[in-house]
Design a protein around this motif. Structure first.
Motif, PDB file in Angstrom:
ATOM      1  N   TRP A 158      -5.335  -3.422  -4.392  1.00  0.00           N
ATOM      2  CA  TRP A 158      -4.811  -3.234  -3.054  1.00  0.00           C
ATOM      3  C   TRP A 158      -4.651  -4.598  -2.403  1.00  0.00           C
ATOM      4  CZ3 TRP A 158      -3.013   1.040  -0.638  1.00  0.00           C
ATOM      5  CH2 TRP A 158      -2.736   0.940   0.722  1.00  0.00           C
ATOM      6  N   LEU A 166      -0.164  -1.244  -2.278  1.00  0.00           N
ATOM      7  CA  LEU A 166      -0.895  -0.885  -3.478  1.00  0.00           C
ATOM      8  C   LEU A 166      -0.062  -1.350  -4.663  1.00  0.00           C
ATOM      9  CD1 LEU A 166      -3.401   0.567  -4.556  1.00  0.00           C
ATOM     10  CD2 LEU A 166      -2.076   2.667  -4.613  1.00  0.00           C
ATOM     11  N   ARG A 189      -7.385   2.884  -2.574  1.00  0.00           N
ATOM     12  CA  ARG A 189      -7.135   3.373  -1.210  1.00  0.00           C
ATOM     13  C   ARG A 189      -8.441   3.496  -0.439  1.00  0.00           C
ATOM     14  NH1 ARG A 189      -3.650   7.201  -3.989  1.00  0.00           N
ATOM     15  NH2 ARG A 189      -1.476   6.499  -3.868  1.00  0.00           N
ATOM     16  N   ARG A 193      -8.917   1.972   3.272  1.00  0.00           N
ATOM     17  CA  ARG A 193      -9.262   2.762   4.465  1.00  0.00           C
ATOM     18  C   ARG A 193     -10.523   2.240   5.132  1.00  0.00           C
ATOM     19  NH1 ARG A 193      -7.363   7.247   1.387  1.00  0.00           N
ATOM     20  NH2 ARG A 193      -9.443   7.570   0.556  1.00  0.00           N
TER      21      ARG A 193
END
Length: 313
Positions: A158, A166, A189, A193
């Motif tokens: 990422w 990504l 992910r 986040r």
């Protein structure tokens, strides 16, 4: 004021040495990596707030202009409650030490932010050069949330920034099954986040600024370990523990980590943890730990404002 400075110094030292070492030896963060990261952040915030509030009180004791600015609108008796007029000579030395530490910390953090931005810009330039050419009229390959690079080397990561991306190579897409690839992307992910990138940069900057302080060195070490465990748990919840473990093995066996004892041990521990998940802490215990950690940074504030609040009674 003398009592406040001594208490704030004691709190900072307690958070920086014995509390940090005790938390570093604890085994429960491996079972609850997200909670472990939260506790580490609260402990670091407690130490930094202790130093900051002690610095403010010290500046108020040494410089009248600072004292007047801070207590200009305070009710009568509050200024007298702190006893700045009776500040000992060592308060000046402590204030200079804290001011030097604050300036050094700010300089290191600013340097880290500048280096991160430069690295991200250089990385995006390299990705832009490696991105496949698309027909005229289509959006650039590097502008979307997912970028696929033609590379036989299996990799996925990422790239934070604006916009975040990504990145996955065709080698990873060929080597992994659909479920395994989904687990890898979910893992990345999870990092995005939770903004693990800035947490890693912060811990590394503090460890670089103060390499002999156990709190910051342990914070850096544990952050690098716990963010990976937290992202593993995110992928395991969505794609399954076995699938995530197999994806981890497939994606890393060509990186050379199996030739390094420490990397092999770290990867092996993560795989073992996925294949045999440790039992989670009870909900009540997790809540108690989270609340206690959240209240810890308020201790320096309570010590700082206690004389003023007492004078208002």
């Amino acid at each position: 004021m003398i009592g406040c400075l001594l208490l704030l110094t004691a709190v900072g030292l307690a958070a920086g040495i014995p509390a940090a070492r005790a938390l570093n030896r604890a085994t429960w963060p491996e079972r609850e990596p997200v909670l472990g990261l939260w506790v580490w952040q609260c402990l670091v915030a407690t130490a930094l707030l202790s130093c900051l509030t002690a610095l403010v009180l010290g500046l108020a004791a040494v410089f009248r202009t600072v004292r007047d600015a801070l207590f200009d609108s305070a009710p009568p008796g509050v200024l007298a409650a702190y006893g700045f007029s009776t500040a000992p000579a060592w308060a000046t030395g402590l204030t200079l030490l804290l001011a030097s530490g604050a300036a050094w910390t700010a300089a290191v953090l600013a340097g880290r932010v500048r280096a991160v931005r430069q690295t991200r810009a250089a990385t995006r330039d390299r990705l832009r050069a490696r991105a496949p050419e698309l027909p005229v009229g289509l959006p650039a390959a590097t502008s979307g949330p997912l970028l696929v690079l033609e590379d036989e080397y299996p990799d996925a990561w990422w790239l934070p920034g604006s916009p975040p991306q990504l990145v996955v190579t065709t080698g990873a897409m060929h080597r992994l099954t659909d479920r395994q690839l989904d687990a890898v992307l979910t893992h990345e992910r999870g990092h995005a986040r939770a903004r693990h990138d800035w947490l890693l940069h912060l811990s590394a900057a503090l460890a670089e600024a103060f390499p002999r302080v156990p709190l910051f060195t342990h914070f850096c070490e544990q952050t690098h370990r716990l963010v990976e465990l937290a992202a593993d748990d995110t992928a395991a919840r969505h794609c399954g523990h076995v699938t995530t473990a197999l994806a981890l093995i497939e994606l890393n066996q060509h990186r050379g980590v199996f030739s390094c004892a420490s990397s092999r041990r770290a990867l092996g521990d993560r795989v073992d943890r996925l294949l045999a998940p440790p039992p989670r802490l009870g909900r009540r215990k997790r809540a108690l730990i989270a609340v206690a950690a959240a209240l810890t940074p308020s201790l320096p504030l309570l010590i700082t404002f206690a004389p003023g609040l007492d004078a208002l009674d």
